[in-house]
Write a protein that holds these residues in place. Structure first.
Motif, PDB file in Angstrom:
ATOM      1  N   GLN A 139       0.823  -1.196   0.000  1.00  0.00           N
ATOM      2  CA  GLN A 139       0.000   0.000   0.000  1.00  0.00           C
ATOM      3  C   GLN A 139       0.864   1.255   0.000  1.00  0.00           C
ATOM      4  O   GLN A 139       0.559   2.226  -0.704  1.00  0.00           O
ATOM      5  CB  GLN A 139      -0.947  -0.015   1.200  1.00  0.00           C
ATOM      6  CG  GLN A 139      -2.026   1.035   1.115  1.00  0.00           C
ATOM      7  CD  GLN A 139      -3.143   0.789   2.097  1.00  0.00           C
ATOM      8  OE1 GLN A 139      -3.675  -0.305   2.179  1.00  0.00           O
ATOM      9  NE2 GLN A 139      -3.498   1.801   2.842  1.00  0.00           N
ATOM     10  N   SER A 160       0.429  10.050  -3.776  1.00  0.00           N
ATOM     11  CA  SER A 160      -0.576  10.256  -2.745  1.00  0.00           C
ATOM     12  C   SER A 160       0.061  10.130  -1.364  1.00  0.00           C
ATOM     13  O   SER A 160       1.097   9.486  -1.204  1.00  0.00           O
ATOM     14  CB  SER A 160      -1.673   9.196  -2.899  1.00  0.00           C
ATOM     15  OG  SER A 160      -2.625   9.310  -1.877  1.00  0.00           O
ATOM     16  N   THR A 162      -4.634   9.350   2.516  1.00  0.00           N
ATOM     17  CA  THR A 162      -5.533   9.370   1.357  1.00  0.00           C
ATOM     18  C   THR A 162      -5.576   8.007   0.690  1.00  0.00           C
ATOM     19  O   THR A 162      -6.648   7.523   0.300  1.00  0.00           O
ATOM     20  CB  THR A 162      -5.083  10.451   0.351  1.00  0.00           C
ATOM     21  OG1 THR A 162      -5.131  11.725   1.006  1.00  0.00           O
ATOM     22  CG2 THR A 162      -5.967  10.468  -0.887  1.00  0.00           C
ATOM     23  N   MET A 163      -4.417   7.372   0.561  1.00  0.00           N
ATOM     24  CA  MET A 163      -4.375   6.047  -0.069  1.00  0.00           C
ATOM     25  C   MET A 163      -5.144   5.039   0.770  1.00  0.00           C
ATOM     26  O   MET A 163      -5.872   4.208   0.230  1.00  0.00           O
ATOM     27  CB  MET A 163      -2.927   5.594  -0.264  1.00  0.00           C
ATOM     28  CG  MET A 163      -2.810   4.257  -0.968  1.00  0.00           C
ATOM     29  SD  MET A 163      -3.639   4.155  -2.582  1.00  0.00           S
ATOM     30  CE  MET A 163      -2.799   5.420  -3.499  1.00  0.00           C
ATOM     31  N   ARG A 192      -7.737   5.566   2.688  1.00  0.00           N
ATOM     32  CA  ARG A 192      -9.172   5.786   2.466  1.00  0.00           C
ATOM     33  C   ARG A 192      -9.597   5.281   1.088  1.00  0.00           C
ATOM     34  O   ARG A 192     -10.645   4.648   0.942  1.00  0.00           O
ATOM     35  CB  ARG A 192      -9.521   7.267   2.615  1.00  0.00           C
ATOM     36  CG  ARG A 192      -9.503   7.762   4.056  1.00  0.00           C
ATOM     37  CD  ARG A 192     -10.067   9.162   4.180  1.00  0.00           C
ATOM     38  NE  ARG A 192      -9.360  10.156   3.383  1.00  0.00           N
ATOM     39  CZ  ARG A 192      -8.288  10.843   3.790  1.00  0.00           C
ATOM     40  NH1 ARG A 192      -7.796  10.641   5.006  1.00  0.00           N
ATOM     41  NH2 ARG A 192      -7.718  11.731   2.997  1.00  0.00           N
ATOM     42  N   SER A 193      -8.796   5.564   0.079  1.00  0.00           N
ATOM     43  CA  SER A 193      -9.138   5.140  -1.285  1.00  0.00           C
ATOM     44  C   SER A 193      -9.178   3.625  -1.403  1.00  0.00           C
ATOM     45  O   SER A 193     -10.116   3.059  -1.972  1.00  0.00           O
ATOM     46  CB  SER A 193      -8.127   5.708  -2.282  1.00  0.00           C
ATOM     47  OG  SER A 193      -8.175   7.108  -2.292  1.00  0.00           O
ATOM     48  N   VAL A 194      -8.162   2.955  -0.858  1.00  0.00           N
ATOM     49  CA  VAL A 194      -8.111   1.496  -0.929  1.00  0.00           C
ATOM     50  C   VAL A 194      -9.272   0.899  -0.138  1.00  0.00           C
ATOM     51  O   VAL A 194      -9.899  -0.068  -0.584  1.00  0.00           O
ATOM     52  CB  VAL A 194      -6.750   0.959  -0.443  1.00  0.00           C
ATOM     53  CG1 VAL A 194      -6.778  -0.550  -0.241  1.00  0.00           C
ATOM     54  CG2 VAL A 194      -5.656   1.338  -1.433  1.00  0.00           C
ATOM     55  N   LYS A 195      -9.588   1.487   0.989  1.00  0.00           N
ATOM     56  CA  LYS A 195     -10.707   0.978   1.787  1.00  0.00           C
ATOM     57  C   LYS A 195     -12.015   1.044   1.001  1.00  0.00           C
ATOM     58  O   LYS A 195     -12.792   0.091   0.984  1.00  0.00           O
ATOM     59  CB  LYS A 195     -10.828   1.775   3.091  1.00  0.00           C
ATOM     60  CG  LYS A 195     -11.886   1.250   4.024  1.00  0.00           C
ATOM     61  CD  LYS A 195     -11.893   2.027   5.327  1.00  0.00           C
ATOM     62  CE  LYS A 195     -12.937   1.463   6.262  1.00  0.00           C
ATOM     63  NZ  LYS A 195     -12.920   2.156   7.561  1.00  0.00           N
ATOM     64  N   ARG A 196     -12.260   2.168   0.307  1.00  0.00           N
ATOM     65  CA  ARG A 196     -13.477   2.298  -0.502  1.00  0.00           C
ATOM     66  C   ARG A 196     -13.479   1.286  -1.643  1.00  0.00           C
ATOM     67  O   ARG A 196     -14.509   0.668  -1.936  1.00  0.00           O
ATOM     68  CB  ARG A 196     -13.614   3.722  -1.039  1.00  0.00           C
ATOM     69  CG  ARG A 196     -14.049   4.715   0.022  1.00  0.00           C
ATOM     70  CD  ARG A 196     -14.462   6.039  -0.585  1.00  0.00           C
ATOM     71  NE  ARG A 196     -13.399   6.701  -1.328  1.00  0.00           N
ATOM     72  CZ  ARG A 196     -12.550   7.591  -0.833  1.00  0.00           C
ATOM     73  NH1 ARG A 196     -12.640   7.939   0.436  1.00  0.00           N
ATOM     74  NH2 ARG A 196     -11.636   8.130  -1.587  1.00  0.00           N
ATOM     75  N   LEU A 197     -12.344   1.121  -2.313  1.00  0.00           N
ATOM     76  CA  LEU A 197     -12.268   0.152  -3.408  1.00  0.00           C
ATOM     77  C   LEU A 197     -12.453  -1.273  -2.900  1.00  0.00           C
ATOM     78  O   LEU A 197     -13.080  -2.099  -3.565  1.00  0.00           O
ATOM     79  CB  LEU A 197     -10.926   0.287  -4.136  1.00  0.00           C
ATOM     80  CG  LEU A 197     -10.761   1.538  -4.980  1.00  0.00           C
ATOM     81  CD1 LEU A 197      -9.302   1.715  -5.390  1.00  0.00           C
ATOM     82  CD2 LEU A 197     -11.675   1.491  -6.197  1.00  0.00           C
TER      83      LEU A 197
END
Length: 78
Positions: free
Chosen positions: A11, A20, A24-25, A27-32
């Motif tokens: 990650q 990034s 931020t990464m 949060r983004s990975v969690k959403r994906l």
């Protein structure tokens, strides 16, 4: 797009590759991950790191994402 090109990435490495910050990464990975497009798994070589890789659903979206990305880049969006 990075995991499609390079396979499973830590990650932190993914964040660096796309410019990034870690928060931020995360949060983004969690959403994906919640959407079913990527999965995180513990790194076999570093207990502090998680590997991020696309799922079958994420791989199935590749052509669509690349088409949209190509259109936005060729229509003057900078």
């Amino acid at each position: 797009m990075e995991p499609w090109e390079h396979g499973a990435l830590r990650q932190g490495d993914l964040a660096r590759r796309v410019g990034s910050d870690a928060a931020t990464m995360t949060r983004s990975v969690k959403r994906l991950e919640q959407a079913g497009f990527v999965r995180r798994s513990p790194s076999p070589t570093d207990r502090r790191s998680a590997l991020v890789e696309p799922t079958a659903a994420g791989i199935a979206l590749r052509d669509q994402v690349e088409a949209v990305w190509g259109r936005t880049r060729t229509h003057g969006h900078r």
